[in-house]
Design a protein around this motif. Structure first.
Motif, PDB file in Angstrom:
ATOM      1  N   GLY A 197       0.819  -1.206   0.000  1.00 41.42           N
ATOM      2  CA  GLY A 197       0.000   0.000   0.000  1.00 41.42           C
ATOM      3  C   GLY A 197       0.855   1.259   0.000  1.00 41.42           C
ATOM      4  N   ALA A 198       1.958   1.236   0.772  1.00 35.19           N
ATOM      5  CA  ALA A 198       2.839   2.403   0.802  1.00 35.19           C
ATOM      6  C   ALA A 198       3.490   2.637  -0.554  1.00 35.19           C
ATOM      7  N   VAL A 199       3.913   1.548  -1.187  1.00 33.06           N
ATOM      8  CA  VAL A 199       4.523   1.678  -2.515  1.00 33.06           C
ATOM      9  C   VAL A 199       3.506   2.192  -3.523  1.00 33.06           C
ATOM     10  N   LEU A 200       2.288   1.658  -3.450  1.00 29.96           N
ATOM     11  CA  LEU A 200       1.239   2.068  -4.386  1.00 29.96           C
ATOM     12  C   LEU A 200       0.916   3.552  -4.205  1.00 29.96           C
ATOM     13  N   LEU A 201       0.852   4.034  -2.962  1.00 30.54           N
ATOM     14  CA  LEU A 201       0.562   5.458  -2.737  1.00 30.54           C
ATOM     15  C   LEU A 201       1.722   6.344  -3.169  1.00 30.54           C
ATOM     16  N   GLY A 260       0.799  14.110  -0.588  1.00 36.41           N
ATOM     17  CA  GLY A 260       1.242  15.429  -0.167  1.00 36.41           C
ATOM     18  C   GLY A 260       0.524  15.874   1.094  1.00 36.41           C
ATOM     19  N   GLY A 261       1.260  16.038   2.174  1.00 35.26           N
ATOM     20  CA  GLY A 261       0.689  16.452   3.452  1.00 35.26           C
ATOM     21  C   GLY A 261      -0.010  15.343   4.198  1.00 35.26           C
ATOM     22  N   ALA A 314       5.324  14.438   2.149  1.00 28.76           N
ATOM     23  CA  ALA A 314       4.639  13.414   2.954  1.00 28.76           C
ATOM     24  C   ALA A 314       5.046  13.544   4.413  1.00 28.76           C
ATOM     25  N   SER A 315       4.115  13.254   5.292  1.00 29.86           N
ATOM     26  CA  SER A 315       4.369  13.267   6.736  1.00 29.86           C
ATOM     27  C   SER A 315       4.812  11.871   7.161  1.00 29.86           C
ATOM     28  N   SER A 316       6.091  11.711   7.511  1.00 34.84           N
ATOM     29  CA  SER A 316       6.653  10.391   7.808  1.00 34.84           C
ATOM     30  C   SER A 316       6.060   9.807   9.094  1.00 34.84           C
ATOM     31  N   VAL A 328      12.493   2.076   7.688  1.00 36.29           N
ATOM     32  CA  VAL A 328      13.691   2.820   7.299  1.00 36.29           C
ATOM     33  C   VAL A 328      13.903   2.752   5.791  1.00 36.29           C
ATOM     34  N   VAL A 329      13.745   1.562   5.212  1.00 35.82           N
ATOM     35  CA  VAL A 329      13.937   1.400   3.769  1.00 35.82           C
ATOM     36  C   VAL A 329      12.928   2.248   3.009  1.00 35.82           C
ATOM     37  N   LEU A 330      11.668   2.209   3.431  1.00 34.11           N
ATOM     38  CA  LEU A 330      10.659   3.025   2.748  1.00 34.11           C
ATOM     39  C   LEU A 330      10.931   4.520   2.917  1.00 34.11           C
ATOM     40  N   GLY A 331      11.542   4.878   4.044  1.00 35.04           N
ATOM     41  CA  GLY A 331      11.812   6.286   4.284  1.00 35.04           C
ATOM     42  C   GLY A 331      12.753   6.901   3.252  1.00 35.04           C
ATOM     43  N   PHE A 332      13.619   6.085   2.661  1.00 34.16           N
ATOM     44  CA  PHE A 332      14.529   6.604   1.632  1.00 34.16           C
ATOM     45  C   PHE A 332      13.773   7.002   0.357  1.00 34.16           C
ATOM     46  N   PHE A 333      12.566   6.472   0.193  1.00 34.66           N
ATOM     47  CA  PHE A 333      11.793   6.760  -1.033  1.00 34.66           C
ATOM     48  C   PHE A 333      10.552   7.585  -0.719  1.00 34.66           C
ATOM     49  N   ALA A 334      10.596   8.331   0.363  1.00 31.15           N
ATOM     50  CA  ALA A 334       9.422   9.110   0.772  1.00 31.15           C
ATOM     51  C   ALA A 334       9.125  10.204  -0.233  1.00 31.15           C
ATOM     52  N   PRO A 335       7.869  10.349  -0.675  1.00 28.61           N
ATOM     53  CA  PRO A 335       7.496  11.429  -1.604  1.00 28.61           C
ATOM     54  C   PRO A 335       7.637  12.782  -0.926  1.00 28.61           C
TER      55      PRO A 335
END
Length: 441
Positions: A114-118, A126-127, A178-180, A168-175
């Motif tokens: 779901g995170a990858v899809l978003l 955004g936000g 986005a609010s982490s 952590v891995v997903l955090g490197f690809f954060a749009p």
């Protein structure tokens, strides 16, 4: 005396049965034995066993439509993708009750997908919270609670570290914009796992304490039984030693009392006397072992029914109203006095003594009646007391527990029967039947 409740054979003290009942918290939080055993499967009540299913189902029913609506409205995800993702992220929670580790793997994969899809469309997040949406965080914490109550510490640590690593891995690809939320989930999941693991450890500790109490109670009951048997054996030593002494004296004096005995008869009497003296020596050595500490112990004659009046009188002086009914033939006075077997005589006295001690301890001030009669074949011992004036202590809950055990062992020794139980008015009754013949047992 209060009702001690039924007791199995061989008899043991009817003390409190804590030992046999695990505490409620330990039963709820006990680690399941089987791989697919549900949470709270060993709880004592049916509603407690169904509670995990109900809680998880409520979360699924509330999270599923909320997840679909938020993904579609706030993140702008297509309706079909929102529905599929919502089902994948929430429905596997139902598996957490029986198989939390597979449920965690499924949910983590669905949440990551779901995170990858978003993240494929930066405008969608955004936000908004990313990579974990608010519904993902709530569902994940429910899953962590189930894991913490089920799995060992090493599994919980692995789950927590895997959760942080994925974040952590997903955090490197954060749009952008986005609010982490990966750190938030990492911290909250660690707290929930720690609390649930602590509750599970508490339940295990309480279970072990209950098991130790059960073992200690069984050992205490066995020790009480053995101590009472040793006490009875010491008393019976005096009874048997008296008979053996009589045999020795008669065998030694027979050649002098009976004139004209042939040499074979004299030798036979000498052999009988020697065997009797050897038996007495063996019994003395056995008595030293039974005493345990090597002390000589009491040397007074063993009591019998002829001393019941003195026992009752001493109990009355202690403030306990006791009435004694003793058959004239059993009082030990007069030419027609009944001669009882010494083991029966001693056992009857001790039964009355133990019963009166229980009355004084557990029903102080209660009127008590002691009756000892015989019908030719049996000696009947009856001790009945009324209700205590105040609130009595539970029977044999604070003492050594030798009372009822001693009665049962003495009755069993003579081959008789013992009946104990409460009365409708709150009193208690002890009734013993002791056979007076050798073959009655």
């Amino acid at each position: 005396m209060k009702n001690p409740g039924p007791s199995p054979e061989p008899p043991v003290p009817t003390r409190r049965r804590a030992v046999l009942r695990p505490r409620a918290a330990a039963a709820l939080l006990r680690a399941p034995a089987g791989g697919a055993e549900p949470l709270f499967a060993r709880a004592p009540r049916a509603w407690q066993r169904r509670l995990p299913y109900l809680v998880v189902a409520c979360f699924v029913l509330s999270l599923l439509p909320t997840t679909i609506a938020v993904l579609a409205n706030d993140y702008g995800l297509d309706g079909g993708w929102a529905g599929a993702l919502g089902v994948a992220q929430t429905v596997p929670l139902l598996l957490a009750v029986t198989r939390p580790v597979p449920a965690w793997g499924t949910v983590l994969v669905a949440d990551t997908a779901g995170a990858v899809l978003l993240a494929a469309d930066a405008d969608r997040v955004g936000g908004q919270p990313w990579p974990w949406t608010p519904m993902v965080i709530v569902g994940y914490l429910v899953l962590m609670l189930c894991l913490g109550l089920r799995e060992p510490v090493r599994v919980l640590v692995g789950v927590w570290l895997a959760t942080g690593a994925v974040g952590v891995v997903l955090g490197f690809f954060a749009p952008a914009g986005a609010s982490s939320t990966w750190a938030l989930l990492f911290v909250l999941s660690g707290v929930v796992l720690a609390l649930a693991g602590a509750l599970r450890g508490l339940g295990e500790a309480e279970r072990r304490i209950a098991e130790q109490e059960s073992i200690s109670e069984a050992e205490r009951s066995r020790r009480t039984l053995l101590e009472e048997r040793a006490r009875i054996a010491r008393e019976l030593h005096d009874v048997v030693a008296h008979h053996m002494s009589v045999i020795t004296v008669q065998a030694d004096s027979a050649p002098y009392r009976l004139a004209g005995l042939p040499d074979g008869a004299r030798e036979e009497f000498e052999a009988i006397a020697a065997a009797a003296r050897e038996s007495l020596a063996e019994m003395r050595r056995l008595l030293v072992v039974l005493r345990g500490d090597g002390a000589d112990g009491e040397r007074a004659p063993q009591p019998g029914l002829d001393r019941l009046p003195q026992l009752v009188e001493a109990t009355v002086r202690a403030g306990q109203p006791v009435e004694l009914s003793l058959a004239a033939a059993l009082s030990g006075a007069g030419a027609r006095a009944r001669v009882l077997p010494q083991a029966v005589d001693l056992s009857a006295y001790r039964i009355v003594q133990e019963a009166l001690a229980n009355v004084v301890r557990h029903a102080p001030g209660a009127p008590t009646r002691v009756s000892v009669t015989e019908d030719g074949a049996e000696l009947l011992v009856l001790v009945v007391n009324g209700p205590a004036e105040g609130a009595p202590a539970p029977l044999e809950d604070s003492g050594t527990g030798h009372g009822l055990v001693g009665m049962r062992e003495r009755v069993r020794l003579t081959g008789g029967t013992l009946d104990t139980g409460p009365l409708p008015d709150g009193g208690f009754r002890v009734a013993a039947r002791l056979p007076l013949t050798e073959d009655a047992s």
